[in-house]
Design an enzyme around this catalytic site. Sequence first.
Site, PDB file in Angstrom:
ATOM      1  N   HIS A  34       6.072  12.478  33.842  1.00 42.72           N
ATOM      2  CA  HIS A  34       6.020  12.461  35.292  1.00 42.72           C
ATOM      3  C   HIS A  34       7.380  12.931  35.818  1.00 42.72           C
ATOM      4  O   HIS A  34       8.260  13.325  35.041  1.00 42.72           O
ATOM      5  CB  HIS A  34       5.662  11.067  35.817  1.00 42.72           C
ATOM      6  CG  HIS A  34       6.478   9.957  35.214  1.00 42.72           C
ATOM      7  ND1 HIS A  34       7.836   9.828  35.414  1.00 42.72           N
ATOM      8  CD2 HIS A  34       6.118   8.931  34.383  1.00 42.72           C
ATOM      9  CE1 HIS A  34       8.291   8.772  34.764  1.00 42.72           C
ATOM     10  NE2 HIS A  34       7.275   8.208  34.126  1.00 42.72           N
ATOM     11  N   GLU A  35       7.562  12.874  37.130  1.00 46.01           N
ATOM     12  CA  GLU A  35       8.792  13.392  37.736  1.00 46.01           C
ATOM     13  C   GLU A  35      10.032  12.626  37.261  1.00 46.01           C
ATOM     14  O   GLU A  35      11.139  13.173  37.277  1.00 46.01           O
ATOM     15  CB  GLU A  35       8.694  13.331  39.257  1.00 46.01           C
ATOM     16  CG  GLU A  35       7.783  14.396  39.852  1.00 46.01           C
ATOM     17  CD  GLU A  35       8.245  15.807  39.533  1.00 46.01           C
ATOM     18  OE1 GLU A  35       9.467  16.047  39.524  1.00 46.01           O
ATOM     19  OE2 GLU A  35       7.384  16.670  39.310  1.00 46.01           O
ATOM     20  N   HIS A  37      10.628  11.647  34.162  1.00 50.46           N
ATOM     21  CA  HIS A  37      11.050  12.339  32.942  1.00 50.46           C
ATOM     22  C   HIS A  37      11.692  13.686  33.278  1.00 50.46           C
ATOM     23  O   HIS A  37      12.705  14.070  32.690  1.00 50.46           O
ATOM     24  CB  HIS A  37       9.847  12.581  32.023  1.00 50.46           C
ATOM     25  CG  HIS A  37       9.206  11.343  31.498  1.00 50.46           C
ATOM     26  ND1 HIS A  37       7.973  10.907  31.926  1.00 50.46           N
ATOM     27  CD2 HIS A  37       9.618  10.439  30.580  1.00 50.46           C
ATOM     28  CE1 HIS A  37       7.645   9.806  31.285  1.00 50.46           C
ATOM     29  NE2 HIS A  37       8.630   9.488  30.467  1.00 50.46           N
ATOM     30  N   GLN A  61       7.457   0.235  18.057  1.00 52.43           N
ATOM     31  CA  GLN A  61       8.023  -0.499  19.192  1.00 52.43           C
ATOM     32  C   GLN A  61       6.951  -1.212  20.007  1.00 52.43           C
ATOM     33  O   GLN A  61       7.244  -1.872  20.998  1.00 52.43           O
ATOM     34  CB  GLN A  61       8.852   0.411  20.089  1.00 52.43           C
ATOM     35  CG  GLN A  61       8.074   1.384  20.950  1.00 52.43           C
ATOM     36  CD  GLN A  61       8.990   2.290  21.737  1.00 52.43           C
ATOM     37  OE1 GLN A  61       9.719   3.111  21.160  1.00 52.43           O
ATOM     38  NE2 GLN A  61       8.974   2.182  23.056  1.00 52.43           N
ATOM     39  N   GLY A 147      16.322   6.900  31.438  1.00 50.58           N
ATOM     40  CA  GLY A 147      16.154   6.416  32.801  1.00 50.58           C
ATOM     41  C   GLY A 147      16.573   4.966  32.942  1.00 50.58           C
ATOM     42  O   GLY A 147      16.338   4.144  32.053  1.00 50.58           O
ATOM     43  N   LYS A 149      15.262   2.758  34.773  1.00 48.78           N
ATOM     44  CA  LYS A 149      14.149   1.821  34.943  1.00 48.78           C
ATOM     45  C   LYS A 149      14.069   0.893  33.731  1.00 48.78           C
ATOM     46  O   LYS A 149      13.859  -0.304  33.871  1.00 48.78           O
ATOM     47  CB  LYS A 149      12.825   2.560  35.119  1.00 48.78           C
ATOM     48  CG  LYS A 149      11.629   1.609  35.297  1.00 48.78           C
ATOM     49  CD  LYS A 149      10.334   2.366  35.458  1.00 48.78           C
ATOM     50  CE  LYS A 149       9.820   2.896  34.150  1.00 48.78           C
ATOM     51  NZ  LYS A 149       9.325   1.814  33.255  1.00 48.78           N
ATOM     52  N   LEU A 184       8.409   5.169  38.948  1.00 48.91           N
ATOM     53  CA  LEU A 184       7.526   6.045  38.188  1.00 48.91           C
ATOM     54  C   LEU A 184       7.426   5.557  36.746  1.00 48.91           C
ATOM     55  O   LEU A 184       8.434   5.236  36.114  1.00 48.91           O
ATOM     56  CB  LEU A 184       8.051   7.478  38.221  1.00 48.91           C
ATOM     57  CG  LEU A 184       7.943   8.204  39.565  1.00 48.91           C
ATOM     58  CD1 LEU A 184       8.631   9.561  39.482  1.00 48.91           C
ATOM     59  CD2 LEU A 184       6.492   8.375  39.967  1.00 48.91           C
ATOM     60  N   ARG A 187       2.604   4.268  32.603  1.00 49.45           N
ATOM     61  CA  ARG A 187       1.559   3.239  32.667  1.00 49.45           C
ATOM     62  C   ARG A 187       0.932   3.129  34.054  1.00 49.45           C
ATOM     63  O   ARG A 187      -0.156   2.552  34.194  1.00 49.45           O
ATOM     64  CB  ARG A 187       2.129   1.885  32.236  1.00 49.45           C
ATOM     65  CG  ARG A 187       2.410   1.774  30.741  1.00 49.45           C
ATOM     66  CD  ARG A 187       2.873   0.377  30.362  1.00 49.45           C
ATOM     67  NE  ARG A 187       2.925   0.196  28.926  1.00 49.45           N
ATOM     68  CZ  ARG A 187       3.958   0.490  28.165  1.00 49.45           C
ATOM     69  NH1 ARG A 187       5.034   1.009  28.740  1.00 49.45           N
ATOM     70  NH2 ARG A 187       3.939   0.284  26.864  1.00 49.45           N
TER      71      ARG A 187
END
Length: 284
Positions: A34-35, A37, A61, A147, A149, A184, A187
């Site tokens: 997505h954006e 990445h 993982q 990222g 996040k 973003l 999932r």
Amino acid sequence: METISTVAGLRAYVRKWKQAGERVGVVPTMGALHEGHLSLVHAARARADRVIATVFVNPIQFDNATDLETYPRTLEADARLLENAGVDVLYAPTVSQMYPPGFATRISVSGVSEGLCGGTRAGHFDGVATVVCKLLMQTLADCAFFGEKDFQQVQVVRRMVTDLDLPVEIVACPTQREADGLALSSRNRRLPPRQRQIAAALPRIMRACAADIAAGADVPVALAQAADQLADAGFDPVEYVELRSELDLQPLATVSEGTPARLLAAAWLDDVRLIDGMAVPSPE
């Protein structure tokens, strides 16, 4: 853009780039791009001469077999996005390439991996550290982009790179968000319409909690209120809402100047686990 699935094929490209004195950046992903990445790819293009993006759904993982099975796999669409973004090589190894018969090594990073996502996902960060270390060694990258996040993941990777003296710069990039504030995530596409509406409450409640803490609110009370608000909004269970030091992820009971703080949360909507994090400024 070339698509490569073997270490030998990847190294042949990297060797030529290195001989030419070019700086190599890598963007490790599990695909379903997505954006967020692509923002990492753009950051890599700005700081490196050559960019490798990796797509590998890392089985070691995952602590939940269903989550692994249902994780979206969209390699063809991912490849188109990456080529348009200016990636030089897409490295998409198979499981057998990454973990051949007899593979018996795990990397475990203590401290920053404990609690938060590490508290509820047994072995998760061992799997992350192991695959990231392999990807860094396979690509021989000079810099790698992640990222914010997944803030705990970034800190685990940084600790591993420091402890193992790996010659790579770890670059953390800001979280990219949808119009309603939801971070973003691959999932997100698994959320049905009703749950997708509810999901927007996560960043909204977190922003309010961060603002309260920055204004001097009692931290345990503010965190408890945010957790209750998430539950009332429809999240079940709410795994955690915590305030941690950005430097070492130690829990914080107060926010003070000189100790960067981050509010971190994880909560479920049906079978989709959402995480988010945001910086909390020191009180004025």
